[in-house]
Design a protein around this motif. Structure first.
Motif, PDB file in Angstrom:
ATOM      1  N   ALA A 108       0.815  -1.217   0.000  1.00 36.48           N
ATOM      2  CA  ALA A 108       0.000   0.000   0.000  1.00 36.48           C
ATOM      3  C   ALA A 108       0.845   1.262   0.000  1.00 36.48           C
ATOM      4  N   GLN A 109       0.281   2.307  -0.604  1.00 39.98           N
ATOM      5  CA  GLN A 109       0.914   3.615  -0.559  1.00 39.98           C
ATOM      6  C   GLN A 109       0.931   4.125   0.885  1.00 39.98           C
ATOM      7  N   PRO A 110       1.934   4.916   1.258  1.00 40.60           N
ATOM      8  CA  PRO A 110       2.070   5.354   2.657  1.00 40.60           C
ATOM      9  C   PRO A 110       0.880   6.158   3.168  1.00 40.60           C
ATOM     10  N   GLU A 111       0.184   6.857   2.273  1.00 44.49           N
ATOM     11  CA  GLU A 111      -0.925   7.709   2.720  1.00 44.49           C
ATOM     12  C   GLU A 111      -2.233   6.934   2.894  1.00 44.49           C
ATOM     13  N   TYR A 185       6.761  -4.334  -8.891  1.00 44.68           N
ATOM     14  CA  TYR A 185       5.728  -3.861  -7.967  1.00 44.68           C
ATOM     15  C   TYR A 185       6.160  -2.560  -7.306  1.00 44.68           C
ATOM     16  N   GLY A 186       7.432  -2.462  -6.958  1.00 44.64           N
ATOM     17  CA  GLY A 186       7.947  -1.205  -6.449  1.00 44.64           C
ATOM     18  C   GLY A 186       7.834  -0.108  -7.493  1.00 44.64           C
ATOM     19  N   TRP A 187       8.119  -0.455  -8.743  1.00 43.26           N
ATOM     20  CA  TRP A 187       8.051   0.520  -9.841  1.00 43.26           C
ATOM     21  C   TRP A 187       6.621   0.986 -10.068  1.00 43.26           C
ATOM     22  N   VAL A 188       5.670   0.045 -10.087  1.00 39.92           N
ATOM     23  CA  VAL A 188       4.257   0.388 -10.271  1.00 39.92           C
ATOM     24  C   VAL A 188       3.778   1.318  -9.157  1.00 39.92           C
ATOM     25  N   MET A 189       4.134   0.979  -7.920  1.00 36.07           N
ATOM     26  CA  MET A 189       3.668   1.783  -6.788  1.00 36.07           C
ATOM     27  C   MET A 189       4.386   3.127  -6.722  1.00 36.07           C
ATOM     28  N   GLU A 190       5.662   3.148  -7.066  1.00 37.06           N
ATOM     29  CA  GLU A 190       6.407   4.406  -7.084  1.00 37.06           C
ATOM     30  C   GLU A 190       5.803   5.383  -8.085  1.00 37.06           C
ATOM     31  N   LEU A 214       6.582   2.484   1.236  1.00 40.75           N
ATOM     32  CA  LEU A 214       5.458   1.569   1.018  1.00 40.75           C
ATOM     33  C   LEU A 214       5.180   0.744   2.267  1.00 40.75           C
ATOM     34  N   LYS A 215       3.911   0.418   2.457  1.00 37.93           N
ATOM     35  CA  LYS A 215       3.489  -0.383   3.601  1.00 37.93           C
ATOM     36  C   LYS A 215       3.135  -1.798   3.143  1.00 37.93           C
ATOM     37  N   ILE A 216       3.429  -2.774   3.984  1.00 39.87           N
ATOM     38  CA  ILE A 216       3.052  -4.159   3.732  1.00 39.87           C
ATOM     39  C   ILE A 216       2.058  -4.575   4.801  1.00 39.87           C
ATOM     40  N   VAL A 217       0.907  -5.060   4.365  1.00 40.38           N
ATOM     41  CA  VAL A 217      -0.151  -5.459   5.286  1.00 40.38           C
ATOM     42  C   VAL A 217      -0.507  -6.919   5.030  1.00 40.38           C
TER      43      VAL A 217
END
Length: 268
Positions: A108-111, A185-190, A214-217
């Motif tokens: 997840a995004q940090p926000e 996945y990092g690239w997509v989320m970034e 990024l957050k991992i849940v």
């Protein structure tokens, strides 16, 4: 673990485990989620055996299609049991052995305010962009859609809503490719293509190493889906493919996989 039964399946694939001279590298194809771990496994195997391995990593469904189309492959490691089992049933490979397990996490995004308890509510939120990999081409996408099936039992109508809104951003033949060396996945989320992305927990860890905010849940138990990884030797593979398969199943190979977050069936 004793491997005699698996050795027997290697003969079914039309090969022998006898060491013979060879020049061609072992053509090894493996799921993209295995890239980091298997690169280390291959390095350890090559140092021990002095055999050369030519690996390629891609979504398992696409790799299976390439094998079915006649690509020369010796050993196939899939992110599910379905794709190698399909090859085995068609007499294109020997039997299939499970060599690792994985599970899905939410990246997840940090926000985004997200916990395991609020995951389903947030995924259903019309303002949240939900990313997945591509079903059929990439098992990670199939597993994500199984999460949606489980969501239906918790909230009627959720499955259709989630399947409709899911953005299939990775793993497909036409998916945008990240720059070389980047975790997809990092690239997509970034690049803010999704607010929440369902992917393997091992992928999420690698993505977070690249994009630290990024957050991992973890998925709650009532949504959690596990992934069994299957290994099979392809018909008419060169003999050293059997050695690599057994190295992956050996304590050394399994410890390397475990160090990357995989559950390993042959370790105590």
């Amino acid at each position: 673990m004793k491997y005699q039964w698996f050795l027997g399946t290697l003969f079914i694939a039309g090969i022998s485990t006898q060491v013979v001279a060879h020049e061609a590298p072992i053509e090894f194809r493996a799921a993209g989620s295995l890239k980091a771990a298997m690169t280390e496994v291959i390095g350890a195997y090559q140092a021990k055996s002095h055999s050369e391995v030519a690996p390629q990593f891609a979504p398992s469904g696409l790799l299976r299609s390439r094998i079915e189309s006649g690509e020369k492959v010796d050993l196939f490691a899939s992110a599910n049991m379905k794709h190698p089992t399909t090859l085995s049933k068609a007499s294109r490979s020997g039997d299939v052995v499970m060599f690792a397990r994985n599970k899905l996490c939410a990246l997840a995004q940090p926000e985004v305010a997200l916990t395991s308890d609020t995951l389903l509510t947030q995924m259903l939120n019309s303002k949240i962009r939900l990313g997945t990999s591509t079903p059929k081409a990439d098992p990670a996408g199939d597993y994500a859609f199984k999460v949606f099936e489980r969501a239906e039992h918790l909230s009627p109508g959720a499955q259709q809503q989630l399947e409709t809104k899911a953005l299939q951003l990775t793993g497909g033949p036409d998916s945008a490719k990240p720059p070389k060396g980047r975790n997809p996945y990092g690239w997509v989320m970034e690049n803010k293509q999704a607010d929440i992305f369902l992917t393997y927990c091992t992928n999420a860890v690698l993505a977070q190493k690249e994009v630290k905010p990024l957050k991992i849940v973890q998925l709650p138990d009532n949504l959690s889906v596990g992934a069994n990884y299957g290994l099979t030797v392809i018909q008419d593979a060169q003999p050293h493919a059997a050695e690599l398969a057994l190295f992956i199943l050996s304590p050394q190979g399994q410890k390397i996989l475990a160090s990357y977050g995989f559950d390993t069936p042959t370790l105590p």
